[in-house]
Every structure is written in structure tokens, then in C-alpha cells.
Enzyme design. Structure first.
Site, PDB file in Angstrom:
ATOM      1  N   ASP A  16     -27.880   2.587  18.377  1.00  0.00           N
ATOM      2  CA  ASP A  16     -27.121   2.866  19.591  1.00  0.00           C
ATOM      3  C   ASP A  16     -27.848   2.430  20.856  1.00  0.00           C
ATOM      4  O   ASP A  16     -27.277   2.519  21.953  1.00  0.00           O
ATOM      5  CB  ASP A  16     -26.821   4.371  19.694  1.00  0.00           C
ATOM      6  CG  ASP A  16     -25.722   4.809  18.745  1.00  0.00           C
ATOM      7  OD1 ASP A  16     -24.881   3.971  18.384  1.00  0.00           O
ATOM      8  OD2 ASP A  16     -25.711   5.995  18.367  1.00  0.00           O
TER       9      ASP A  16
ATOM     10  N   GLU B 232     -30.500  14.173  12.999  1.00  0.00           N
ATOM     11  CA  GLU B 232     -30.339  13.407  14.251  1.00  0.00           C
ATOM     12  C   GLU B 232     -30.078  14.433  15.348  1.00  0.00           C
ATOM     13  O   GLU B 232     -28.976  14.966  15.463  1.00  0.00           O
ATOM     14  CB  GLU B 232     -29.189  12.415  14.117  1.00  0.00           C
ATOM     15  CG  GLU B 232     -29.021  11.499  15.326  1.00  0.00           C
ATOM     16  CD  GLU B 232     -28.181  12.121  16.429  1.00  0.00           C
ATOM     17  OE1 GLU B 232     -28.763  12.439  17.500  1.00  0.00           O
ATOM     18  OE2 GLU B 232     -26.975  12.307  16.228  1.00  0.00           O
TER      19      GLU B 232
ATOM     20  N   ASP C 133     -26.086  12.327  11.008  1.00  0.00           N
ATOM     21  CA  ASP C 133     -25.789  11.956  12.393  1.00  0.00           C
ATOM     22  C   ASP C 133     -25.075  13.114  13.085  1.00  0.00           C
ATOM     23  O   ASP C 133     -24.199  13.755  12.509  1.00  0.00           O
ATOM     24  CB  ASP C 133     -24.906  10.703  12.401  1.00  0.00           C
ATOM     25  CG  ASP C 133     -24.731  10.138  13.784  1.00  0.00           C
ATOM     26  OD1 ASP C 133     -25.742   9.957  14.480  1.00  0.00           O
ATOM     27  OD2 ASP C 133     -23.578   9.867  14.172  1.00  0.00           O
TER      28      ASP C 133
END
Length: 424
Positions: free
Chosen positions: A321, A268, A221
């Protein structure tokens, strides 16, 4: 195991999960008190007794983090769950005599914590073996940064940008973007990269070794943090005032590849991404990410548009998200809804989640992923997380009665139609 069986019967071959670590008080698995320990809430209700020899071997293999984590948890309890920077000096500064004494005095509790982690590890590895047997890959997820109030920063404060009292001098976040006009101030301390380089990235190698024990594939991430990070002075309340600072991601990834030649990582790379970030990803052959919900603007070069998707991509309908597809679509203006169908070249439909899943499946992306909420066609009340908000997130839970009996067959037919069905 039942869930793995459902995935396999539906013709799906990858299960991506949120980090398995202990969540924070708001339920976020991205601000955990440990980069290594698993969430005790995931323990199965029926679990075999501890095997003494296996437990001893586990403690030896995981010694690099397990002992510190167990002591951290014991001290947290002793000091009323206060942050480690607020502990008495001898414990905050890891006085060796004090730590030996507490390890001895709390031996039973330390053992209990270690056994709990051993049982979690054992249970997950049963899941992983079953997934392998059913040709389902497990896809993990780690944040680049570590929570300040964690066993990791307490155990190795010299690896982080902390002052003499243990407080961060600068914290992490991102500048204003799609999700927030004031940016996101995450509050994690930054790494002392130069020190980590001197140690040949030993902590990172241990961290990734743990991930590759648990997963076949791992998403990093905020991958752009391996090229540059947004430095926010700890005294700033928002992320608006900050600056980018370069990081030695190439050196880190080179050290990781030397240890793990295959290095099964997904980057990501959402948001405002520079050419340097794209170049680093390509150098190591990592797939990036695209999100179909971000495709619907009038810029032809939008990398999320189906026409622009390349094979070195994992394409999502939305991520944890994003709102669910149904929730996202219901919030659009009428002309925006019309444009969704226009861009996708289809007639209007009430099954917007199904349409977006079908689009992702038929894309050129190497992997196509949709959240379970989209497979179930759920509205925005099932959203997992709203970035920039600490309230009301991470609460959605799956129940078996949500699963239509026809879903596996329908999904398998969709996977087959898209040419993605893997037959053993």
C-alpha cells in the site's frame, strides 16, 4: 522453484505474498469472489495431468467450499457475470432442486473448475515443499472481510449483515486516516458475529485451515477488525459517516487456537490502533507491523521509528500500500529528505532503498521485510497499490531480466551483516 532458489541464495528466509485468491475486475486480491479458491492466472504453463485418486481426495478435503465455488462460477457465466443478488430468485436463494439440476446439467464445467483448483493447489504445494527444503517460510495474507459478490456470501448469506434481497445493510471501511481524508469505503458486508459464535466459528476455522495448508505464516489484514469494525450505512458514499462497533475477536481467536495451537499469525495493526487492539495481539503472542516510511515525523513515541521497534514486530520498508522507497523519497521536500538522513544518523546517499532495507535489517524486529521493488531500487512507477483509488493498481509485474546478477550476493552480505543470516 527458481524464485525460491534465488531467495535462499540471497540469504533470505521468508517470502511474503499477496493473497493467492482470484482478484476482482480491478486486479485487487482483497475483493475476491472466493475466500478459498486460488487465482487460475497462477497456473504453471507446464502442469502434470490430473491424478484421478488425488483429485477425488482433494474434492473430499475441500468440500466445504469447493462445490459452492464451482456452482457459483457456473451460474456467474450463465447470468452474464451479474452479481448473485441479481440472479433469478431460485438461484439467488439457493433453491436445492435448481442447484441440483444445474450441477447435473453443467457437470463437465463443474468438474473442470474443480480440477483447475486441484491443479493450482498441487502446484503451490510443490512450491511449498521446495521452500521447506530450502528453509524458506511462505508468508500468506488474508483480508478480514469478504467481498459481497462472492461464493462465500452467496453460500452462507445468514453469516453476513444482508437484507432480505441479499444487499448489505452496512459495509466495511475505515475512517479518515493517513491514506485518505474521506476514509476508505471498502464496501464489504459485515459479519453476523453472533451467528458465527453459535456455530463455533466453523467458517473461520475452515478458512484458516486452508491458509495453514498453503502457508507457514499468515498475516490478517485489518487485524483491528477483530476488536471493532467501522460500520458504514450502505447508502453512504464515503466512509466519513460511520461508527465503531465491537466484535468478538477474543472468542474467535480462542476458537482458532483450540484448533491450531501454534496459530502462526501476524497482525496487521497499522493506522490508528487502540490499546484494546494491542492487548488482543499480545494476549495471543502475535507480532504486529511497523513501516519505516512512517517513521519520519517529530513525535518521539512514533512506533515506526527504529528506536521504538520491539522484537514482537515485523518491520517493513514499505508494504504493497506504500509507494516504493525511491518513489516515496522523491516526493519529499528538501528539508524532509534531510530529516530522513538525520533521523537515521547517516550521511546523505543516493541509494535510499538500500539505506531503508539496511535500517530494517538492523532493527530489533523479529522479522525484516522489503518489497521486491525496493530490492531492485525501482521508482514510483512500480508501486503496487494506492489505497482509496481503484484505477491503475496491482499491475506491476516482475521479469527475470530485472534481477541483477549481483543482487543475491549483495543481499546475502547485508543479511549476514545484520546478524539475520540463517545457516543450515
Amino acid at each position: 522453484l527458481r524464485w525460491i532458489d534465488f531467495i535462499a541464495s540471497a540469504g533470505l528466509s521468508v517470502w511474503q505474498v499477496l493473497p493467492l485468491v482470484i482478484p476482482d475486475a480491478n486486479g485487487s486480491p482483497y475483493q475476491s469472489p472466493s475466500a478459498f479458491a486460488m487465482n487460475p492466472g497462477l497456473l504453471p504453463t507446464k502442469d502434470p495431468k490430473v491424478n484421478a485418486s488425488e483429485f477425488e481426495e482433494y474434492c473430499t478435503v475441500e468440500a466445504a467450499w469447493l462445490e459452492d465455488f464451482a456452482l457459483f462460477e457456473v451460474l456467474k457465466q450463465r447470468f452474464g457475470d451479474r452479481a448473485w443478488v441479481d440472479w433469478p430468485d431460485n438461484f439467488r436463494n439457493r433453491d436445492s432442486t435448481s442447484l441440483r439440476r444445474v450441477a447435473l446439467d453443467a457437470r463437465a464445467e463443474v468438474t473442470r473448475i474443480k480440477q483447475q483448483q486441484y491443479r493450482l493447489d498441487r502446484a503451490w504445494k510443490r512450491i511449498r515443499q521446495h521452500a521447506r527444503d530450502r528453509d524458506v517460510a511462505l508468508f500468506g495474507d488474508i483480508p478480514v472481510f469478504i467481498a459481497h459478490d462472492s461464493a462465500d456470501t452467496w453460500a452462507q448469506p445468514e453469516d453476513f449483515l444482508l437484507d432480505e434481497d441479499g444487499q448489505p445493510t452496512h459495509v466495511t471501511g475505515v475512517p479518515p486516516d493517513y491514506f485518505s481524508e474521506t476514509g476508505q469505503r471498502w464496501g464489504n458486508p459485515h459479519y453476523r458475529w453472533e451467528r458465527m459464535q453459535q456455530e463455533d466459528y466453523a467458517w473461520w476455522i475452515t478458512r484458516m485451515a486452508r491458509q495453514f495448508e498453503l502457508f507457514d505464516l499468515v498475516r490478517i489484514d485489518h487485524f483491528r477488525g477483530l476488536v471493532a469494525v467501522w460500520m458504514i450505512e450502505a447508502s453512504c458514499d464515503t466512509a466519513i459517516d460511520g461508527h465503531w462497533q465491537e466484535t468478538p475477536g477474543d472468542a474467535l481467536l480462542g476458537a482458532l487456537r483450540a484448533r491450531f495451537p501454534d496459530l502462526p499469525i501476524v497482525a496487521e495493526d497499522l493506522g490508528i490502533i487502540t490499546e484494546e487492539v494491542r492487548a488482543l495481539r499480545r494476549t495471543y503472542g502475535f507480532p504486529g507491523m511497523s513501516v519505516l516510511q512512517f517513521a519520519f515525523d517529530h513525535f518521539d513515541d512514533n512506533p515506526h521509528k527504529p528506536a521504538n521497534i520491539k522484537p514482537d514486530t515485523v518491520m517493513y520498508t514499505g508494504t504493497h500500500d506504500n509507494d516504493t522507497c525511491v518513489g516515496w523519497f522523491s516526493g519529499l521536500e528538501p528539508h524532509e529528505k534531510e530529516f530522513v538522513f538525520e533521523l537515521l544518523g547517516v550521511a546523505p546517499t543516493d541509494d535510499i532503498a538500500g539505506l531503508l532495507i539496511d535500517t530494517v535489517m538492523h532493527s530489533k524486529a523479529d522479522r525484516a521485510i522489503a518489497p521486491l521493488q525496493d530490492y531492485l531500487g525501482l521508482d514510483g512507477s512500480a508501486r503496487m497499490n494506492t489505497p482509496g483509488s481503484s484505477e491503475g493498481n496491482w499491475a506491476w509485474r516482475f521479469e527475470w531480466d530485472m534481477l541483477p546478477q549481483s543482487l543475491a550476493a549483495q543481499t546475502r552480505a547485508l543479511v549476514a551483516a545484520s546478524g539475520r543470516l540463517y545457516e543450515r
